[in-house]
Each structure stands twice: as structure tokens, then as C-alpha cells.
Design a protein around this motif. Structure first.
Motif, PDB file in Angstrom:
ATOM      1  N   HIS A   1       5.744  10.918  -5.280  1.00 34.18           N
ATOM      2  CA  HIS A   1       5.754   9.486  -5.581  1.00 34.18           C
ATOM      3  C   HIS A   1       6.546   9.281  -6.863  1.00 34.18           C
ATOM      4  O   HIS A   1       6.413  10.069  -7.790  1.00 34.18           O
ATOM      5  CB  HIS A   1       4.334   8.969  -5.835  1.00 34.18           C
ATOM      6  CG  HIS A   1       3.438   9.095  -4.656  1.00 34.18           C
ATOM      7  ND1 HIS A   1       3.013   8.023  -3.924  1.00 34.18           N
ATOM      8  CD2 HIS A   1       2.873  10.187  -4.097  1.00 34.18           C
ATOM      9  CE1 HIS A   1       2.227   8.442  -2.954  1.00 34.18           C
ATOM     10  NE2 HIS A   1       2.124   9.741  -3.039  1.00 34.18           N
TER      11      HIS A   1
ATOM     12  N   MET B   1       0.846  -1.198   0.000  1.00 39.62           N
ATOM     13  CA  MET B   1       0.000   0.000   0.000  1.00 39.62           C
ATOM     14  C   MET B   1       0.883   1.250   0.000  1.00 39.62           C
ATOM     15  O   MET B   1       1.914   1.285   0.635  1.00 39.62           O
ATOM     16  CB  MET B   1      -0.914  -0.013   1.228  1.00 39.62           C
ATOM     17  CG  MET B   1      -1.849   1.147   1.275  1.00 39.62           C
ATOM     18  SD  MET B   1      -3.225   0.889   2.406  1.00 39.62           S
ATOM     19  CE  MET B   1      -2.390   0.677   3.953  1.00 39.62           C
ATOM     20  N   THR B   2       0.454   2.240  -0.724  1.00 39.74           N
ATOM     21  CA  THR B   2       1.227   3.464  -0.850  1.00 39.74           C
ATOM     22  C   THR B   2       0.501   4.593  -0.130  1.00 39.74           C
ATOM     23  O   THR B   2      -0.688   4.775  -0.328  1.00 39.74           O
ATOM     24  CB  THR B   2       1.342   3.860  -2.328  1.00 39.74           C
ATOM     25  OG1 THR B   2       1.622   2.689  -3.069  1.00 39.74           O
ATOM     26  CG2 THR B   2       2.416   4.881  -2.546  1.00 39.74           C
ATOM     27  N   THR B   3       1.193   5.330   0.695  1.00 43.45           N
ATOM     28  CA  THR B   3       0.596   6.485   1.367  1.00 43.45           C
ATOM     29  C   THR B   3       1.636   7.586   1.450  1.00 43.45           C
ATOM     30  O   THR B   3       2.734   7.350   1.934  1.00 43.45           O
ATOM     31  CB  THR B   3       0.171   6.134   2.809  1.00 43.45           C
ATOM     32  OG1 THR B   3      -0.750   5.068   2.748  1.00 43.45           O
ATOM     33  CG2 THR B   3      -0.475   7.322   3.491  1.00 43.45           C
ATOM     34  N   SER B   4       1.272   8.761   0.945  1.00 39.25           N
ATOM     35  CA  SER B   4       2.215   9.869   1.071  1.00 39.25           C
ATOM     36  C   SER B   4       1.549  11.174   0.715  1.00 39.25           C
ATOM     37  O   SER B   4       0.653  11.232  -0.104  1.00 39.25           O
ATOM     38  CB  SER B   4       3.400   9.658   0.142  1.00 39.25           C
ATOM     39  OG  SER B   4       4.217  10.796   0.158  1.00 39.25           O
ATOM     40  N   THR B   5       1.979  12.219   1.397  1.00 35.03           N
ATOM     41  CA  THR B   5       1.510  13.553   1.028  1.00 35.03           C
ATOM     42  C   THR B   5       2.523  14.193   0.100  1.00 35.03           C
ATOM     43  O   THR B   5       2.250  15.206  -0.505  1.00 35.03           O
ATOM     44  CB  THR B   5       1.385  14.464   2.260  1.00 35.03           C
ATOM     45  OG1 THR B   5       2.558  14.285   3.047  1.00 35.03           O
ATOM     46  CG2 THR B   5       0.179  14.114   3.077  1.00 35.03           C
TER      47      THR B   5
ATOM     48  N   VAL C   1      -0.068   9.848 -10.718  1.00 34.23           N
ATOM     49  CA  VAL C   1       0.297   8.864  -9.698  1.00 34.23           C
ATOM     50  C   VAL C   1      -0.564   7.606  -9.781  1.00 34.23           C
ATOM     51  O   VAL C   1      -0.143   6.521  -9.396  1.00 34.23           O
ATOM     52  CB  VAL C   1       0.199   9.529  -8.299  1.00 34.23           C
ATOM     53  CG1 VAL C   1      -1.251   9.836  -7.924  1.00 34.23           C
ATOM     54  CG2 VAL C   1       0.852   8.690  -7.246  1.00 34.23           C
TER      55      VAL C   1
ATOM     56  N   GLU D   1       3.975  14.902  -7.547  1.00 29.56           N
ATOM     57  CA  GLU D   1       3.079  15.101  -6.419  1.00 29.56           C
ATOM     58  C   GLU D   1       1.789  14.351  -6.733  1.00 29.56           C
ATOM     59  O   GLU D   1       1.434  14.221  -7.914  1.00 29.56           O
ATOM     60  CB  GLU D   1       2.712  16.587  -6.319  1.00 29.56           C
ATOM     61  CG  GLU D   1       3.618  17.448  -5.488  1.00 29.56           C
ATOM     62  CD  GLU D   1       2.972  18.831  -5.333  1.00 29.56           C
ATOM     63  OE1 GLU D   1       2.081  18.985  -4.479  1.00 29.56           O
ATOM     64  OE2 GLU D   1       3.342  19.725  -6.102  1.00 29.56           O
ATOM     65  N   PRO D   2       1.044  13.902  -5.718  1.00 28.63           N
ATOM     66  CA  PRO D   2      -0.209  13.207  -6.010  1.00 28.63           C
ATOM     67  C   PRO D   2      -1.148  14.032  -6.899  1.00 28.63           C
ATOM     68  O   PRO D   2      -1.860  13.489  -7.737  1.00 28.63           O
ATOM     69  CB  PRO D   2      -0.830  12.984  -4.630  1.00 28.63           C
ATOM     70  CG  PRO D   2       0.326  12.959  -3.690  1.00 28.63           C
ATOM     71  CD  PRO D   2       1.343  13.911  -4.274  1.00 28.63           C
ATOM     72  N   ARG D   3      -1.146  15.352  -6.704  1.00 30.77           N
ATOM     73  CA  ARG D   3      -2.123  16.165  -7.438  1.00 30.77           C
ATOM     74  C   ARG D   3      -1.715  16.457  -8.886  1.00 30.77           C
ATOM     75  O   ARG D   3      -2.447  17.123  -9.607  1.00 30.77           O
ATOM     76  CB  ARG D   3      -2.346  17.472  -6.711  1.00 30.77           C
ATOM     77  CG  ARG D   3      -1.106  18.352  -6.648  1.00 30.77           C
ATOM     78  CD  ARG D   3      -1.495  19.685  -6.117  1.00 30.77           C
ATOM     79  NE  ARG D   3      -0.353  20.530  -5.828  1.00 30.77           N
ATOM     80  CZ  ARG D   3      -0.466  21.847  -5.676  1.00 30.77           C
ATOM     81  NH1 ARG D   3      -1.634  22.426  -5.791  1.00 30.77           N
ATOM     82  NH2 ARG D   3       0.592  22.554  -5.402  1.00 30.77           N
TER      83      ARG D   3
END
Lengths: 290, 165
Positions: free
Chosen positions: B8, B1-5, B71, B24-26
Motif C-alpha cells: 500500500h 475502501m482499501t483491500t490488498s494483500t 498502513v 506491506e500491511p504488516r
């Protein structure tokens, strides 16, 4: 027009996704096809702190027919509804409605579960699952819940899903016997949000008498609505002809006006569309072997 | 599982070439293509999924790159208008047909339309006018009135028909 920053989560199993939703609650938005969520984020109308991307959950892509039920995974793309022989055979109403959804680029990505959870009153699929008497399967860390389509839509963009629940599948009863269906809608341009829409599902007995009917209108109320008065006319054999369906729908609805169209326009258009959908559904059923 | 603010690093394929990007995620796919990978053939118009200018192919299906988070595209295959170029920088048959039929004027919407039509012509080498018009309905073109670009697509479709046995 760039989305705000958020924390990204990509669970690999449904269990992981449900644990995340239990932990994050209202702070999280679920990302499926993103065809409604991402525009809202680009406009910064939606500013979720966390995004849970369910695109890695392959079990949500699976569909199968067992007995009299077609179970469609929540990640079924609109394009698959449009093209799949399984859907065409077991849920022809969904196949008929899919080409009305947005544009080809949207249908490549947009999902069944996403469309139902978003609950846009003008969307096609919510009205269809109501007309099909489908069941929404929602999972959470607390367990699984089965929600009849009639109890799933609460209001504009609002469902009865809890913040820790994930829509995992939709179960559609497979038509048995002489069942006909049709979907139609009117939009300013093809692919725009519908100004009014209608779905009809009718069942005939061997003698060609209507034994069951479901008539649903979309884009005329905060949720898709079944029009009981029109359904009763159908099971009563349409004593006054198809025009009665139109009148019954118009008398039953109380739409709110929109920017582009008045309440009167919506009511009248919905009536006409319901009549056309019923007419096409009857012809579809009559064309099926007794 | 991937989690980050934060950022990536993901692997995906762009125009047949494996690429690794850190985002960035966005970050939207359109921006990754244009600013990180310098593939500026993909144009950004409305940035909310209405105009169709940023259409690319993802695993062969047309999609709006302004509505996709890069992402999320781990392991996916992206094709942009740059992939249409033939050896020696020549236009491919569809692009050449656009030129021959005046299928573009300002050219802003053209890359997206070419990608949507590429997807259609792969699935259905000989679409009729109705299918071509269905396929370009998600694109806004304010120069051509669509007639010439529909003509261009149909001409390619006919050409293939003559070659086919």
C-alpha cells in the motif's frame, strides 16, 4: 518479532465494515487500537488472514449523553476516558479506572471497544462496565444487538460477540442522585496486568441508606464477577461493618493460581481491594448532595 | 475502501514533512521509520509493547511504534526524536538537561523517554515529580535508576517557571 503477512482492509463506513466481517467471518480480526492484537501478532500467537482496520470509522469515535444514558463510541481511547469532562461527569468509574490501564503510550491508542472485545480477565474496563450495568451495542449485517454487560463476557478472552459482529458503542446509565463509585487494583508494577482488581458502585437514598450496590472483582476468574453476597451485605446496611465485605468476597471467589501468585493470594487480595473500593465508593456517595 | 494483500502506498507526515511510503500491511511504524526513512533515532527493544524504547508521538500523543501498522497511519502526523534537534544541530532544552543531569548512560531508551516527556511538557509545562514519574512508567531504563532523568525533566520544568511571568 515481526507480524505475519495478512490482507489489510480499511472500510470507510460501518456498513462496509459489517459486509467485510460477514464475508470473512473467523478469518478476520478487527484492528482498533492494536495494543493487544499487535503484540499477539508480533509473537505470532495470532495469525489472522485478514485484518479489518476500523480506525477510519469516525462514527465510532463519537460520544454523547442523551437523557440518562452516556453512549461511548467503541473507538473511545483510554486517554479520552481519563481526560474527558463528559466521562468524568457521567461515568466517573471509567475515568477512575483509566489511569490503571497500561502506560500512557498504551492509553493513547487503546480503545474501549477493543478492551471489551479482547476480554482479558485481568483488564480494568470489563469489570467497570459490569459494575455500571452498561449495555454493549453490537452491529452486524444482520442488524443491531444490545447485550447487557452481564451477558457479554463468556470466558478468558471470549465474548458472546459473533464473528460477523462489530462492537460499535457502549451505553452507560448516568448516575442519578447519590451514587458513588471506586476502582482499585494490585499489579506487580503499575501498568502490568492486574493480579486482582475491584470496582464498586453504591447508591444512597436521602437518609444515607444504601439502596443499591454493585461489587465486581477482576482478574480472579475467567470473566469479571459480581459478588452478590457482598452486595447483599451493603443493602442490608453492613451489620458487621466493612470487614464483612472482605470476608464475603473471599468466601465467594475460587480463583485459579497464576505463574506469579497463588489462588490464596488472589482471593485475599481481591477481598481487601473490594473492601477498599466499597469504602471509597460509600465516601464518594456520601459526599454528593442528597 | 482499501483491500490488498500486497503493498500500500500511503501519505503521512513525519517530523513536519509530508512523506509517502509504500509498505506491506504488516510493516510496523518503527521499521518504516528506521529502514525506509532512515530515522534510526527511534530504537526497537522488545518489539511487543513493553519496553517503551520505540515511543514516538502520533498526532502529539505518545505511542509505541512497534505496535502500529504503518498502513493504518494514513494522514497522521508522526514525530520522532530527530524532530527535537534545534538549528545548528544543537540539543533542545530537554535534551541538554538530560546531558546536564546524567539522564542517560547507554542511551538506548533515551529517544523514547524524550518523546514521552515532550508530550507531557507540552500538555503540562510544569509537572510535579509524580506526573513525570507517571509519564516515564512505560519505559524501561536499566542504567539510570530513573532518578537522573526525572531530575532532568523537573529542571526543564523549573527553568520554564522562572521565564514565565
Amino acid at each position: 518479532m515481526k507480524p505475519p503477512a495478512f490482507a489489510y482492509h480499511r472500510p470507510e463506513t460501518v456498513g462496509e465494515a459489517l459486509d467485510l466481517l460477514a464475508e470473512l467471518g473467523e478469518e478476520a480480526k478487527i484492528l482498533a487500537g492494536g495494543q493487544s492484537l499487535v503484540p499477539l501478532m508480533n509473537f505470532r500467537l495470532a495469525v489472522p488472514a485478514h485484518v479489518v482496520d476500523v480506525n477510519g470509522l469516525t462514527e465510532l469515535t463519537l460520544s454523547a449523553q442523551r437523557g440518562g444514558v452516556l453512549r461511548l463510541g467503541a473507538l473511545t481511547r483510554h486517554r479520552e476516558l481519563e481526560r474527558s469532562p463528559l466521562v468524568a461527569g457521567a461515568a466517573p468509574l471509567l475515568a477512575a479506572a483509566a489511569p490503571f490501564i497500561g502506560h500512557p503510550q498504551i492509553r493513547s491508542m487503546g480503545t474501549l471497544g477493543g478492551s471489551l472485545s479482547h476480554a482479558d480477565p485481568s483488564a480494568e474496563l470489563p469489570g467497570c462496565v459490569l459494575a455500571l450495568d452498561a449495555t454493549v451495542v453490537a452491529a452486524s449485517a444482520r442488524g443491531e444487538r444490545r447485550i447487557p454487560a452481564g451477558e457479554f463476557f463468556a470466558s478468558h478472552f471470549t465474548t458472546t460477540l459473533e464473528s460477523d459482529e462489530l462492537l460499535v458503542a457502549v451505553e452507560v446509565p448516568v448516575p442519578a442522585g447519590r451514587v458513588g463509585c471506586a476502582f482499585t487494583e494490585v499489579a506487580a508494577r503499575h501498568g502490568d496486568f492486574a493480579l486482582a482488581g475491584a470496582a464498586a458502585v453504591v447508591t444512597l437514598d436521602d437518609a444515607g441508606v444504601v439502596t443499591d450496590a454493585r461489587v465486581v472483582c477482576a482478574a480472579v476468574a475467567p470473566t469479571p464477577v459480581r459478588v452478590a453476597a457482598a452486595e447483599k451485605l451493603l443493602t442490608a446496611g453492613l451489620p458487621g461493618g466493612l470487614t464483612e465485605v472482605e470476608t464475603a468476597v473471599q468466601d465467594s471467589l475460587d480463583p485459579t493460581p497464576e505463574l506469579k501468585v497463588s489462588a490464596r493470594y488472589k482471593r485475599r487480595t481481591a477481598g481487601v481491594l473490594a473492601r477498599r473500593a466499597v469504602e471509597a465508593a460509600l465516601a464518594d456517595a456520601e459526599g454528593r448532595a442528597a | 475502501m482499501t483491500t490488498s494483500t500486497t503493498t500500500h502506498t500511503i501519505d503521512l507526515t513525519v517530523n513536519g514533512i509530508p512523506r509517502q511510503v509504500t509498505v506491506e500491511p504488516r510493516t510496523l511504524l518503527a521499521d518504516t521509520l528506521r529502514t525506509q526513512l532512515r530515522l534510526t533515532g527511534t530504537h526497537l527493544g522488545c518489539e511487543h509493547g513493553v519496553c517503551g524504547a520505540c515511543t514516538v508521538l502520533v498526532d502529539g500523543e505518545p505511542a509505541r511504534s512497534c505496535l502500529l501498522f504503518t498502513v493504518s497511519l494514513v494522514g497522521r502526523s508522526v514525530e520522532t526524536v530527530e524532530s527535537l534537534e534545534e538549528p545548528g544541530g544543537r540539543l533542545n532544552p530537554l535534551q541538554q538537561s538530560f546531558q546536564d543531569h546524567h539522564g542517560l548512560q547507554c542511551g538506548f531508551c533515551t529517544p523514547g523517554i524524550l518523546m514521552s516527556l515532550t508530550a507531557l511538557l507540552r500538555d503540562e509545562p510544569h509537572p510535579d515529580e509524580g506526573r513525570v514519574r507517571d509519564q516515564v512508567q512505560g519505559h524501561i531504563c536499566r542504567c539510570t535508576g530513573y532518578q537522573q532523568l526525572v531530575d532532568a525533566a523537573l529542571a526543564v520544568s523549573d527553568e520554564d517557571a522562572e521565564v514565565a511571568p
